[in-house]
Design a protein around this motif. Structure first.
Motif, PDB file in Angstrom:
ATOM      1  N   LEU A 111       0.847  -1.195   0.000  1.00  0.00           N
ATOM      2  CA  LEU A 111       0.000   0.000   0.000  1.00  0.00           C
ATOM      3  C   LEU A 111       0.879   1.240   0.000  1.00  0.00           C
ATOM      4  O   LEU A 111       1.841   1.327   0.778  1.00  0.00           O
ATOM      5  CB  LEU A 111      -0.890  -0.001   1.245  1.00  0.00           C
ATOM      6  N   TYR A 112       0.555   2.181  -0.881  1.00  0.00           N
ATOM      7  CA  TYR A 112       1.226   3.476  -0.949  1.00  0.00           C
ATOM      8  C   TYR A 112       0.252   4.561  -0.541  1.00  0.00           C
ATOM      9  O   TYR A 112      -0.919   4.554  -0.953  1.00  0.00           O
ATOM     10  CB  TYR A 112       1.710   3.729  -2.370  1.00  0.00           C
ATOM     11  N   ALA A 113       0.726   5.518   0.261  1.00  0.00           N
ATOM     12  CA  ALA A 113      -0.063   6.685   0.629  1.00  0.00           C
ATOM     13  C   ALA A 113       0.857   7.902   0.608  1.00  0.00           C
ATOM     14  O   ALA A 113       1.907   7.889   1.262  1.00  0.00           O
ATOM     15  CB  ALA A 113      -0.683   6.501   2.011  1.00  0.00           C
ATOM     16  N   LEU A 114       0.490   8.917  -0.137  1.00  0.00           N
ATOM     17  CA  LEU A 114       1.240  10.173  -0.133  1.00  0.00           C
ATOM     18  C   LEU A 114       0.629  11.069   0.931  1.00  0.00           C
ATOM     19  O   LEU A 114      -0.554  11.433   0.844  1.00  0.00           O
ATOM     20  CB  LEU A 114       1.189  10.844  -1.498  1.00  0.00           C
ATOM     21  N   LEU A 115       1.430  11.414   1.937  1.00  0.00           N
ATOM     22  CA  LEU A 115       0.953  12.134   3.116  1.00  0.00           C
ATOM     23  C   LEU A 115       1.259  13.622   2.966  1.00  0.00           C
ATOM     24  O   LEU A 115       2.407  14.004   2.690  1.00  0.00           O
ATOM     25  CB  LEU A 115       1.610  11.575   4.372  1.00  0.00           C
ATOM     26  N   ASP A 116       0.256  14.444   3.155  1.00  0.00           N
ATOM     27  CA  ASP A 116       0.378  15.885   2.953  1.00  0.00           C
ATOM     28  C   ASP A 116       0.968  16.552   4.195  1.00  0.00           C
ATOM     29  O   ASP A 116       0.321  17.354   4.875  1.00  0.00           O
ATOM     30  CB  ASP A 116      -0.993  16.472   2.624  1.00  0.00           C
TER      31      ASP A 116
END
Length: 274
Positions: A111-116
């Motif tokens: 799982l990939y998540a780009l965190l702001d």
């Protein structure tokens, strides 16, 4: 910036009491981002969603293709399992990648998540590799797929990718050296992912599958470090460098051990060195 990885042991053992111990541990540590493995789901309930609500965090989720033999272990055909990310900051992109299976092995994923995050987004990944002791060759193929997935999403914003997970492999294994990319040819040319534990104090307790834990002792397996936070080389002026690393969740909380795995907690520098 504090990041973690933690295998939370599906719904095994006293899972309701363990939930409270997991929640208490996360509240105490106050991580900014957490990669979770063996996250249960059933009906409309999801462990990661519950934790995110209690902790006022954002979350992302990727389910496995769960085979019958997993559900038979708990005699509940409605249970699902997967990986999740909890984040202090909004998740602005997400993606899921299937990892190579073998025979009757379950359909594991990354799982990939780009965190702001303030200043610069953080490309964050979590996964859980196959567990069979003899399956190093399969884990190498899974690492190769994971490395390609990281390369496709690692972004170019100055913050290195953070890769978390239960790799079911010790630091000297082929698969972990392949993921790191500095002790053997990397799975993706030019891509190096540093094992954050290399920055730990030499005498720090390292085993994340620890025979001192009664859940582990009951399996008669040896203690080992099998859970990791890997980070790309620091960005400009040391952005994303490791400043501290340790275990957590490595003892009972209110008389209950939270999981059969300890967590790994890593502090990363969100700003350039002064």
């Amino acid at each position: 910036m504090r990041v973690m990885t933690w295998n939370v042991w599906w719904r095994f053992g006293p899972w309701r009491e363990r939930y409270e111990a997991i929640l208490a541990t996360l509240r105490e540590l106050r991580p900014d981002a957490v990669g979770l493995q063996e996250v249960w789901t059933r009906g409309g309930e999801n462990l990661a969603q519950r934790l995110a609500r209690e902790l006022d965090m954002h979350w992302a989720w990727a389910s496995w293709d769960v085979p019958g033999q997993w559900r038979k272990r708990l005699d509940d055909p409605e249970l699902g399992v997967g990986n999740a990310v909890l984040s202090r900051w909004p998740v602005v992109e997400r993606a899921r990648a299937a990892l190579p299976p073998a025979g009757g092995d379950d359909g594991r994923v990354a799982l990939y998540a780009l965190l702001d995050a303030p200043g610069r987004p953080v490309p964050f990944f979590t996964t859980h590799l196959t567990s069979a002791a003899h399956a190093s060759a399969l884990r190498c193929r899974q690492v190769a797929a994971l490395a390609e997935f990281v390369a496709a999403h690692r972004a170019g914003n100055g913050f290195p990718p953070v890769v978390t997970g239960d790799f079911n492999a010790t630091p000297d294994s082929d698969e972990i050296r392949l993921l790191g990319g500095s002790r053997t040819a990397p799975a993706v040319e030019g891509q190096v992912l540093l094992d954050a534990w290399e920055y730990a104090a030499p005498a720090a307790p390292a085993a994340t599958r620890d025979a001192a834990n009664p859940y582990v002792a009951a399996t008669f397996r040896p203690s080992a470090r099998v859970d990791y936070v890997h980070v790309g080389p620091p960005g400009p002026d040391g952005v994303g460098r490791v400043t501290a690393v340790r275990r957590a969740g490595d003892g009972p909380v209110g008389g209950v051990w939270p999981s059969d795995h300890a967590a790994v907690v890593v502090d990363l520098a969100p700003e350039p060195a002064s």
